[in-house]
Design a protein around this motif. Structure first.
Motif, short mmCIF file in Angstrom:
data_model
loop_
_atom_site.label_atom_id
_atom_site.label_comp_id
_atom_site.label_asym_id
_atom_site.label_seq_id
_atom_site.Cartn_x
_atom_site.Cartn_y
_atom_site.Cartn_z
N GLU A 16 1.79 -25.47 -0.56
CA GLU A 16 0.49 -24.85 -0.89
C GLU A 16 -0.40 -24.88 0.34
O GLU A 16 -0.40 -25.88 1.08
CB GLU A 16 -0.22 -25.67 -1.98
N LYS A 17 -1.17 -23.82 0.57
CA LYS A 17 -2.20 -23.85 1.62
C LYS A 17 -3.33 -22.93 1.19
O LYS A 17 -3.21 -22.20 0.20
CB LYS A 17 -1.63 -23.43 2.97
N SER A 18 -4.44 -22.95 1.95
CA SER A 18 -5.54 -22.08 1.53
C SER A 18 -5.25 -20.63 1.91
O SER A 18 -4.45 -20.36 2.82
CB SER A 18 -6.85 -22.57 2.14
N LYS A 19 -5.92 -19.71 1.21
CA LYS A 19 -5.69 -18.28 1.43
C LYS A 19 -6.14 -17.89 2.84
O LYS A 19 -7.08 -18.47 3.37
CB LYS A 19 -6.46 -17.47 0.39
N PRO A 20 -5.51 -16.86 3.43
CA PRO A 20 -5.92 -16.46 4.78
C PRO A 20 -7.31 -15.80 4.75
O PRO A 20 -7.69 -15.20 3.74
CB PRO A 20 -4.85 -15.43 5.18
N LEU A 21 -8.02 -15.90 5.86
CA LEU A 21 -9.31 -15.22 6.00
C LEU A 21 -9.08 -13.97 6.82
O LEU A 21 -8.29 -13.97 7.78
CB LEU A 21 -10.32 -16.13 6.70
N LYS A 22 -9.77 -12.90 6.46
CA LYS A 22 -9.58 -11.63 7.16
C LYS A 22 -10.22 -11.68 8.55
O LYS A 22 -11.40 -11.89 8.68
CB LYS A 22 -10.19 -10.49 6.34
N ALA A 23 -9.39 -11.46 9.57
CA ALA A 23 -9.91 -11.38 10.94
C ALA A 23 -10.30 -9.93 11.22
O ALA A 23 -9.90 -9.03 10.49
CB ALA A 23 -8.84 -11.84 11.92
N ALA A 24 -11.08 -9.71 12.28
CA ALA A 24 -11.49 -8.35 12.64
C ALA A 24 -10.24 -7.49 12.87
O ALA A 24 -9.29 -7.93 13.51
CB ALA A 24 -12.33 -8.39 13.91
N GLY A 25 -10.26 -6.29 12.33
CA GLY A 25 -9.13 -5.36 12.53
C GLY A 25 -7.92 -5.68 11.67
O GLY A 25 -6.87 -5.06 11.83
N LYS A 80 -0.78 0.52 -2.01
CA LYS A 80 0.53 -0.08 -1.70
C LYS A 80 0.85 0.22 -0.23
O LYS A 80 0.72 1.37 0.21
CB LYS A 80 1.60 0.56 -2.57
N VAL A 81 1.26 -0.81 0.50
CA VAL A 81 1.56 -0.62 1.92
C VAL A 81 2.86 -1.34 2.32
O VAL A 81 3.18 -2.41 1.81
CB VAL A 81 0.43 -1.13 2.85
N ILE A 82 3.58 -0.70 3.25
CA ILE A 82 4.70 -1.33 3.93
C ILE A 82 4.13 -1.88 5.23
O ILE A 82 3.23 -1.27 5.82
CB ILE A 82 5.78 -0.28 4.26
N VAL A 83 4.62 -3.03 5.69
CA VAL A 83 4.17 -3.57 6.96
C VAL A 83 5.20 -3.24 8.03
O VAL A 83 6.38 -3.54 7.86
CB VAL A 83 4.00 -5.10 6.89
N MET A 84 4.75 -2.60 9.12
CA MET A 84 5.63 -2.47 10.28
C MET A 84 5.56 -3.82 10.99
O MET A 84 4.50 -4.18 11.51
CB MET A 84 5.19 -1.34 11.18
N PRO A 85 6.65 -4.60 11.02
CA PRO A 85 6.50 -6.02 11.38
C PRO A 85 6.53 -6.33 12.87
O PRO A 85 6.66 -7.49 13.24
CB PRO A 85 7.70 -6.67 10.67
N TYR A 86 6.40 -5.31 13.72
CA TYR A 86 6.47 -5.57 15.16
C TYR A 86 5.09 -5.39 15.78
O TYR A 86 4.57 -4.28 15.81
CB TYR A 86 7.44 -4.61 15.85
N ILE A 87 4.54 -6.49 16.29
CA ILE A 87 3.24 -6.40 16.95
C ILE A 87 3.48 -6.11 18.42
O ILE A 87 4.15 -6.87 19.12
CB ILE A 87 2.46 -7.72 16.80
N LEU A 127 -0.70 -1.83 11.56
CA LEU A 127 0.71 -2.02 11.20
C LEU A 127 0.99 -1.64 9.75
O LEU A 127 2.11 -1.79 9.26
CB LEU A 127 1.12 -3.49 11.42
N LEU A 128 -0.05 -1.17 9.05
CA LEU A 128 0.13 -0.85 7.63
C LEU A 128 0.54 0.61 7.46
O LEU A 128 -0.04 1.51 8.08
CB LEU A 128 -1.17 -1.10 6.86
N ILE A 129 1.52 0.83 6.62
CA ILE A 129 1.98 2.19 6.35
C ILE A 129 1.85 2.43 4.85
O ILE A 129 2.55 1.80 4.06
CB ILE A 129 3.45 2.37 6.80
#
Ligand SMILES: NC(=O)c1ccc[n+]([C@@H]2O[C@H](COP(=O)([O-])OP(=O)(O)OC[C@H]3O[C@@H](n4cnc5c(N)ncnc54)[C@H](O)[C@@H]3O)[C@@H](O)[C@H]2O)c1
Ligand SMILES: [Zn+2]
Ligand SMILES: [Zn+2]
Length: 337
Positions: A16-25, A80-87, A127-129
């Motif tokens: 368990e951990k805390s939920k992520p916080l939204k960073a800019a962008g 609904k989004v697919i993530v393109m997983p390559y940064i 990265l969201l499609i």
């Protein structure tokens, strides 16, 4: 929130951990389904090169947006989004030439940075499609199919040409279907009869050939002595990689999709006489994902038979070992959140 971490080879922990916080962008996503890939299996086994632990695995991600700011793509909460997983960095020579798939600083979710085996994740919006018309199952297999779409693009497949695809795993199967859609005559090769049967029955390849000594003769017969104008390796196996050239026509292309860790050797006359074009294909680009989404939307891919195993989040830890054994008939396993 819950997440599963691979603490060291052979050990997953549900934590368990805390939920992520939204960073800019970035956007916060709720993960709905993920696909399990060879990379995840190798990381768990401890034989993925340059891999560091602990790591949250998972890069084949189907998700829903739960927090997002203004964005050019007009993606909204609930989409609904697919993530393109390559940064990719956007600045290097590869990125500047549009080849973000082989960015010199590439970071892949679930490999170099933590991936999707968690209830929520923060991801750069670019990265969201959006995939409004797809099911979560279809979305979760878009990434491995995009690898295939990239390879097909690299090969510049022409209608009616004979091509050989070596390796009927999830990657090879994707290439086979996409090659067929591009109009090629597909010859599937593997050492595993069960996987060749899958390629024949569910993908409808033109021919299947068991890898081995007589494979080149069989391909010669099938192609009226001309051999295949494009050969794909989707095994990463040294022997398969070195043999692939024997199935290729003079003037042909050899497309390397499978990943081998060591050296591969060719006799120079064997590759030179055929004026071989060797093409490597790495990862995928946004366009490749879009190609795949359009194919999935048209129902042209046999999603139901490709996903052979599907389990819940906490059950995954107990099932993972089974997916390491090809004898269990696994092609693609997916995990629900
Ligand atoms: N280019 C990329 O960006 C990229 C992305 C993902 C995976 N990959 C690589 O693609 C390859 C295939 O991935 P996968 O998940 O489908 O793997 P997989 O292990 O599920 O499938 C490989 C298939 O090759 C067959 N095979 C093994 N040795 C063979 C031989 N000597 N002759 C013929 N067939 C043989 C196996 O029986 C199996 O069916 C791997 O090397 C993987 O690392 C590359
Ligand atoms: Zn993958
Ligand atoms: Zn770059």
């Amino acid at each position: 929130m819950k997440y599963i971490v691979c603490e060291k080879p052979g050990s997953f922990k549900l934590k368990e951990k805390s939920k992520p916080l939204k960073a800019a962008g970035e956007a916060i996503l709720s993960i709905k389904k993920i696909g399990i890939c060879g990379t995840d299996l190798h990381a768990f086994k401890g034989n993925q090169a340059f891999f560091t632990y602990p790591r949250i695995l998972g890069h084949e991600l189907a998700a829903e947006v739960i927090e997002i700011g203004e964005n050019d793509q007009n993606i909204k909460v609930g989409d609904k989004v697919i993530v393109m997983p390559y940064i990719s960095c956007g600045n290097c020579i590869a990125c500047r030439n549009g080849k973000t798939n082989c960015c010199t600083n590439i970071k892949v979710f679930g490999v170099h940075i933590d991936g999707g085996m968690q209830e929520q994740i923060s991801v750069p919006v670019n990265l969201l499609i959006p995939a409004k018309k797809l099911s979560y199952a279809e979305m979760a297999i878009a990434e491995p199919l995009a690898i295939g779409a990239h390879a097909i693009g690299r090969a510049q497949i022409q209608p009616n040409e004979y091509i050989v695809i070596i390796g009927c795993g999830p990657i090879g199967i994707g290439i086979m279907k996409l090659a067929q859609i591009a109009g090629a005559k597909v010859i599937a090769m593997d050492i595993d009869a069960g996987r060749l049967n899958y390629a024949k029955d569910k993908i409808g390849v033109d021919h299947t050939v068991i890898a081995g000594e007589s494979a080149a003769d069989i391909i010669a017969q099938l192609t009226k002595g001309e051999m295949a104008t494009a050969v794909f390796d989707a095994t990463g196996n040294k022997e398969a990689l070195e043999n692939g050239i024997n199935y290729m026509a003079n003037g042909g292309r050899y497309i390397l999709v499978g990943l081998s860790k060591g050296k591969i050797e060719f006799e120079h006359p064997a590759i030179h006489a055929k004026e071989t074009t060797i093409i490597c294909s790495r990862n995928a680009t946004l366009e490749d994902f879009e190609t795949v989404i359009s194919i999935l939307e048209k129902g042209e891919f046999p999603v139901d038979s490709y996903i052979t195993h599907n389990v819940g989040f906490s059950e995954m830890i107990h099932q993972f070992d089974n997916w390491l054994d090809p004898g269990n008939g696994v092609i693609k396993a997916t995990v629900n959140f």
